[in-house]
Structure formats: C-alpha cells, structure tokens
Design a protein around this motif. Structure first.
Motif, PDB file in Angstrom:
ATOM      1  N   THR A  75       0.856  -1.034   0.034  1.00 42.07           N
ATOM      2  CA  THR A  75       0.286   0.093  -0.103  1.00 42.07           C
ATOM      3  C   THR A  75       0.788   1.044   0.698  1.00 42.07           C
ATOM      4  O   THR A  75       2.244   1.240   0.575  1.00 42.07           O
TER       5      THR A  75
ATOM      6  N   HIS B  56      -1.516 -13.439  -5.485  1.00 42.28           N
ATOM      7  CA  HIS B  56      -2.242 -12.877  -5.926  1.00 42.28           C
ATOM      8  C   HIS B  56      -3.614 -12.630  -5.771  1.00 42.28           C
ATOM      9  O   HIS B  56      -4.605 -14.335  -5.963  1.00 42.28           O
TER      10      HIS B  56
ATOM     11  N   ASP C 291     -11.969  -3.646  -9.516  1.00 42.97           N
ATOM     12  CA  ASP C 291     -10.441  -3.122  -9.468  1.00 42.97           C
ATOM     13  C   ASP C 291     -10.147  -1.592  -9.013  1.00 42.97           C
ATOM     14  O   ASP C 291     -11.084  -0.932 -10.024  1.00 42.97           O
TER      15      ASP C 291
ATOM     16  N   THR D 207      -8.141   0.694  -8.625  1.00 40.03           N
ATOM     17  CA  THR D 207      -7.818   1.850  -9.165  1.00 40.03           C
ATOM     18  C   THR D 207      -7.964   1.466 -10.805  1.00 40.03           C
ATOM     19  O   THR D 207      -8.423   2.571 -10.421  1.00 40.03           O
ATOM     20  N   ARG D 208      -7.952   0.939 -10.726  1.00 38.21           N
ATOM     21  CA  ARG D 208      -7.811   0.781 -12.653  1.00 38.21           C
ATOM     22  C   ARG D 208      -9.657   0.368 -13.236  1.00 38.21           C
ATOM     23  O   ARG D 208      -9.527   1.136 -14.042  1.00 38.21           O
TER      24      ARG D 208
ATOM     25  N   SER E 132      -9.419  -5.378  -5.155  1.00 41.02           N
ATOM     26  CA  SER E 132      -8.672  -4.899  -5.121  1.00 41.02           C
ATOM     27  C   SER E 132      -8.241  -4.105  -5.493  1.00 41.02           C
ATOM     28  O   SER E 132      -9.605  -2.771  -5.715  1.00 41.02           O
ATOM     29  N   GLY E 133      -7.041  -3.255  -5.587  1.00 42.51           N
ATOM     30  CA  GLY E 133      -6.183  -1.725  -5.725  1.00 42.51           C
ATOM     31  C   GLY E 133      -6.872  -0.883  -4.512  1.00 42.51           C
ATOM     32  O   GLY E 133      -7.566  -1.251  -3.018  1.00 42.51           O
TER      33      GLY E 133
ATOM     34  N   SER F 202      -2.758  -3.595  -4.366  1.00 46.97           N
ATOM     35  CA  SER F 202      -2.273  -4.343  -5.341  1.00 46.97           C
ATOM     36  C   SER F 202      -3.184  -5.640  -4.682  1.00 46.97           C
ATOM     37  O   SER F 202      -2.898  -6.086  -3.176  1.00 46.97           O
ATOM     38  N   ASP F 203      -3.667  -7.094  -5.453  1.00 47.70           N
ATOM     39  CA  ASP F 203      -4.028  -8.290  -4.932  1.00 47.70           C
ATOM     40  C   ASP F 203      -2.993  -8.599  -4.753  1.00 47.70           C
ATOM     41  O   ASP F 203      -2.957 -10.100  -4.410  1.00 47.70           O
ATOM     42  N   THR F 204      -1.983  -8.714  -4.348  1.00 45.68           N
ATOM     43  CA  THR F 204      -0.425  -9.638  -4.133  1.00 45.68           C
ATOM     44  C   THR F 204      -0.254  -9.002  -3.102  1.00 45.68           C
ATOM     45  O   THR F 204      -0.185  -8.895  -1.946  1.00 45.68           O
TER      46      THR F 204
END
Length: 283
Positions: free
Chosen positions: A98, A113, A137, A139-140, A230-231, A236-238
């Motif tokens: 983050t 992920h 997501d 963010t995306r 996620s995001g 991230s989803d990692t």
C-alpha cells in the motif's frame, strides 16, 4: 503498538548441497516474522508448531538462497514496527503493498495474487449480494467499483461488519463503507466464529482465508458473497515480502529466489496444495 516478537519455531536447517540462485552478499542467517494466525497462510498446529503456505514458501526460498532461516511470530500491528527496529530481517505474512506501507518499508516481487472478498453466515439475508464473484479494481476501474459499492452500502444498511485490526480490509471499510458499524478483531480467524455466533453480519478479508473457515464450519454455515475488490486502499491484490528500505542485498536475494520458485512451478504447487487453486505469480 506491541513490537516484541516471540520465537516459536526452530530454525529451518538447510542442506549444504542446496542450489543457490543468488550471488550477492547478503546474510546467511535470516530471521523472518509472520503473524501465525492466518490459515491457510500460516497457523499454529495442535502440537504448537506452525504450518501453512507461507511456512512452506519460506523453506523453499531459504533453501534456494543457501540460508538458515528462523521464524518468529508477532501480532499484526507490531510487524512493521518490529522490522523497523531490527528485531527481524523480513516479514512474510500475507502482506500487500500500500502507499502508506511503502513510505516506511520496501517490498519484494509478489508471490501470490488474491483479492479481498465478503463472508457471511449461510442464513443471512446477505448471502445473495449483487455482483457475486465479480472482481473489481478500485484503481483501474473506479466507476465500476463505485457503482458496486453504492449497491453494497444499501444492502449493508444497519448491519455490522467484522475486520481484522490494522488490515487493508479495515481501511477499505473506513473509506468505502461509512454507514456500517465496524467491529475489529486481533486475528482473522475470529471473523468466522463471530459470524456463526451472530455478533457480526458480514466480514471482509483476503478470500483465501475464508476458504479455510468455510471448510472448518458445518456445511452451509458460512458462504462467500458479493464481488471481490483490489486496488485503492487495498493495494494490489498481491502479497509481498517486506524489508527495511536500505536492505537492498537481502531484498535482491529474495527476489531472485522468488523468480526461481515462480518460474519452475514450485510456488504453483504450494498454492494448489494449500488453497486448492493457483494464485501464484507466473513470470
């Protein structure tokens, strides 16, 4: 915040003939912190030893680094403070990147992920939330995520949400689910018990942890519901290994080992063993 780490595992003693995947100058005796209450990632067995996906991953990585690694456990909120003051060398605890964390620690390449999702009791009115299974997501695809969150906030009116203290899920609830009463718990495994006891109505965490809760509960007692996220504040989803910012050699060594286990299928095999599906990184 607590910063005392407790050693609960003996060091992993590695074979001298193990193939090294790195050549840089980095410590060959490495202390790694984990939370240890996050099945199937890392959890205590009845005999007091620890097991899980990340425990197996540590063994694989340290073997390829020709390093002797020791695991210590630490409460979630104390993980980063303990790293910063030098109580251990790295954190492997299902931790995602983050913006806030990146200001004070550095991260490795990812090793899995998996997004965050919702869990509820099998008798709840929330079992059929809109957007079931759809990945979003923040963010995306902010507009799609915003529309889904508006529907969820309507469905959650008057409900109680459970999260783990200090988790990205707690940040998500604060940012995107302002109308809910939020209950925080020190470990994620308490969420399933609280749902079945009726003390909370819905929980959010990494979806892989919910699989274990569902399997351990009576059939139909707990179910996944709604979309996954996620995001944004979730990062991230990692999941990634955390280091002190100036530990470049150690981070590079772990990155090389991660590339190795991701490339030859070893990480995939561990993922399928513990999660029943492949959430490994394919490079």
């Amino acid at each position: 915040m607590p910063v005392r780490a407790t050693c609960l595992l003996v060091p992993f003693l590695l074979l001298a003939c193990s193939p090294s995947v790195v050549a840089e100058d980095y410590p060959r005796h490495i202390t790694i912190a984990t939370e240890g209450t996050y099945p199937p990632w890392a959890f205590a067995k009845p005999d007091g030893s620890y097991a899980g996906y990340e425990m197996d991953l540590v063994k694989a990585l340290c073997q390829r680094m020709n390093a002797t690694c020791k695991i210590v456990t630490q409460d979630w909120n104390g993980l980063i403070p303990g790293l910063r003051v030098g109580q251990y060398d790295a954190i492997i605890a299902s931790m995602g990147i983050t913006d806030e964390r990146s200001k004070i620690v550095s991260f490795s390449h990812p090793y899995t992920h998996a997004p965050n999702g919702f869990l509820t009791s099998g008798t709840s009115v929330l079992t059929h939330l809109p957007g079931a299974g759809i990945p979003l997501d923040l963010t995306r695809s902010p507009q799609d995520a915003k529309a889904a969150l508006e529907e969820l906030n309507l469905a959650f009116a008057g409900k109680v949400l459970g999260v783990q203290t200090g988790s990205t899920a707690a940040g998500f609830a604060e940012a995107y689910l302002p109308g809910l009463k939020v209950m925080e718990y020190s470990s994620v495994d308490q969420l399933g018990l609280e749902l079945m006891a009726g003390r909370i109505d819905i929980a959010i965490a990494n979806v892989t942890t919910f699989k274990t809760m569902i399997e351990a509960a009576p059939k139909g007692a707990l179910v996944l519901t709604g979309p996954t996220f996620s995001g944004g504040v979730l990062g991230s989803d990692t999941t990634n290994i955390a280091f002190r910012p100036d530990d470049d050699s150690l981070r590079s060594a772990f990155n090389a080992a991660l590339t190795s286990v991701n490339s030859d299928g070893a990480n995939q095999a561990l993922s399928e063993k513990w999660f029943g599906t492949d959430i490994s990184i394919h490079e």
